[in-house]
Motif scaffolding. Sequence first.
Motif, PDB file in Angstrom:
ATOM      1  N   ASN A 113       0.807  -1.218   0.000  1.00 23.34           N
ATOM      2  CA  ASN A 113       0.000   0.000   0.000  1.00 23.34           C
ATOM      3  C   ASN A 113       0.840   1.269   0.000  1.00 23.34           C
ATOM      4  O   ASN A 113       0.290   2.366  -0.185  1.00 23.34           O
ATOM      5  CB  ASN A 113      -0.926   0.019   1.223  1.00 23.34           C
ATOM      6  CG  ASN A 113      -1.985  -1.058   1.154  1.00 23.34           C
ATOM      7  OD1 ASN A 113      -2.382  -1.487   0.081  1.00 23.34           O
ATOM      8  ND2 ASN A 113      -2.450  -1.499   2.314  1.00 23.34           N
ATOM      9  N   ARG A 282      -4.097   3.306  -5.994  1.00 20.51           N
ATOM     10  CA  ARG A 282      -4.379   2.044  -5.315  1.00 20.51           C
ATOM     11  C   ARG A 282      -4.381   0.883  -6.299  1.00 20.51           C
ATOM     12  O   ARG A 282      -3.869  -0.203  -6.008  1.00 20.51           O
ATOM     13  CB  ARG A 282      -5.730   2.144  -4.599  1.00 20.51           C
ATOM     14  CG  ARG A 282      -6.031   0.915  -3.735  1.00 20.51           C
ATOM     15  CD  ARG A 282      -7.192   1.158  -2.807  1.00 20.51           C
ATOM     16  NE  ARG A 282      -8.444   1.349  -3.514  1.00 20.51           N
ATOM     17  CZ  ARG A 282      -9.108   2.473  -3.600  1.00 20.51           C
ATOM     18  NH1 ARG A 282      -8.626   3.570  -3.028  1.00 20.51           N
ATOM     19  NH2 ARG A 282     -10.246   2.563  -4.255  1.00 20.51           N
ATOM     20  N   LYS A 286      -1.814  -2.322  -6.447  1.00 25.61           N
ATOM     21  CA  LYS A 286      -2.358  -3.679  -6.509  1.00 25.61           C
ATOM     22  C   LYS A 286      -1.744  -4.443  -7.679  1.00 25.61           C
ATOM     23  O   LYS A 286      -1.409  -5.626  -7.555  1.00 25.61           O
ATOM     24  CB  LYS A 286      -3.878  -3.611  -6.653  1.00 25.61           C
ATOM     25  CG  LYS A 286      -4.573  -4.961  -6.608  1.00 25.61           C
ATOM     26  CD  LYS A 286      -6.078  -4.792  -6.660  1.00 25.61           C
ATOM     27  CE  LYS A 286      -6.782  -6.148  -6.608  1.00 25.61           C
ATOM     28  NZ  LYS A 286      -8.257  -5.972  -6.663  1.00 25.61           N
ATOM     29  N   ARG A 289       1.763  -5.501  -6.745  1.00 21.94           N
ATOM     30  CA  ARG A 289       1.804  -6.686  -5.868  1.00 21.94           C
ATOM     31  C   ARG A 289       1.565  -7.955  -6.667  1.00 21.94           C
ATOM     32  O   ARG A 289       2.164  -8.997  -6.389  1.00 21.94           O
ATOM     33  CB  ARG A 289       0.740  -6.537  -4.765  1.00 21.94           C
ATOM     34  CG  ARG A 289       1.072  -5.473  -3.731  1.00 21.94           C
ATOM     35  CD  ARG A 289       0.219  -5.646  -2.488  1.00 21.94           C
ATOM     36  NE  ARG A 289      -1.187  -5.493  -2.758  1.00 21.94           N
ATOM     37  CZ  ARG A 289      -1.851  -4.354  -2.674  1.00 21.94           C
ATOM     38  NH1 ARG A 289      -1.195  -3.248  -2.374  1.00 21.94           N
ATOM     39  NH2 ARG A 289      -3.148  -4.303  -2.918  1.00 21.94           N
TER      40      ARG A 289
END
Length: 292
Positions: A113, A282, A286, A289
């Motif tokens: 994050n 965001r 994501k 990741r």
Amino acid sequence: MPPATTAATPAFSSTLTRADTARAIHELFRSRRGGGTGWLALGTAGILASTLPAQQSTSAGVWTPGVVAGSAFLLIGLNKRIQFRPGRERQVLRELAATGHLPPNVARRLRGNYASVHGSASEDNPLLAKGIIPSNAAPAPLSGAAPSAPAVAAAPAQLLADARTDTLDAVRGLFMKRRTAGAWPLVILLPVARILTGSGATSSNTSPYAPKTSPPSDNSVGLGLGLMGAGLVYMLVHNAPYTNNRYLELSQAYNNGQPLPTRFREKLRPRHLELGRKYRQRMERKAQRRRG
């Protein structure tokens, strides 16, 4: 300017700058300080709840496990507040501005994050805060394979790409706000419709002391169903121009050089830009990741 490869992907450079890293550092420190405040509040509440009854009554004793747990929460909160204090944040930012390097304990936290993502020229740059970059010092070049680049003036093509990104972020934020506003009538009317239709009533309680409830009348049921239907129809009609598919079509046309429709451009506000930007960042984190 070449068109974007996909409708939802803005055309900007994928190279991260020191300003991008500085924004991630600021977000990390701010979040950790907020978490420390939460731990302090939780620990204080635990200690007070475990000791106040003993002070108000002679028969009540201090609940030792609560005091121990509250003290542990206080220590966690104090550690976070000290470790991520504003003074240390400024020290880390000064080191980043001067050398391009980060302390290992900060660098390993810039993921998930708090991973660095590309920002536009209109975003706040923590490196420009007072006392971060000395007025008589120029930033040193980076060494190694660090992803951040020195803060230099952006090329006109990059500034244009950033402006397009900001515009699409604002449009995304506008669409998100409008969809939320369209759902509110249905959310408000559902409890009323539930009461009118009697869907919350139960007949499984056979106790003679239970209150007697009469079944809802046909008019009440009809009114409740009508309210639910009206709220659903309003949401569908209100949100029809603000669907995800409509945003993808609009963003693709805008990236291909077509102007933004006036009916959307006139509704854009700074709050839409902030909301859309946070959503895009965001989603980028994501995606990082998933790739990692």
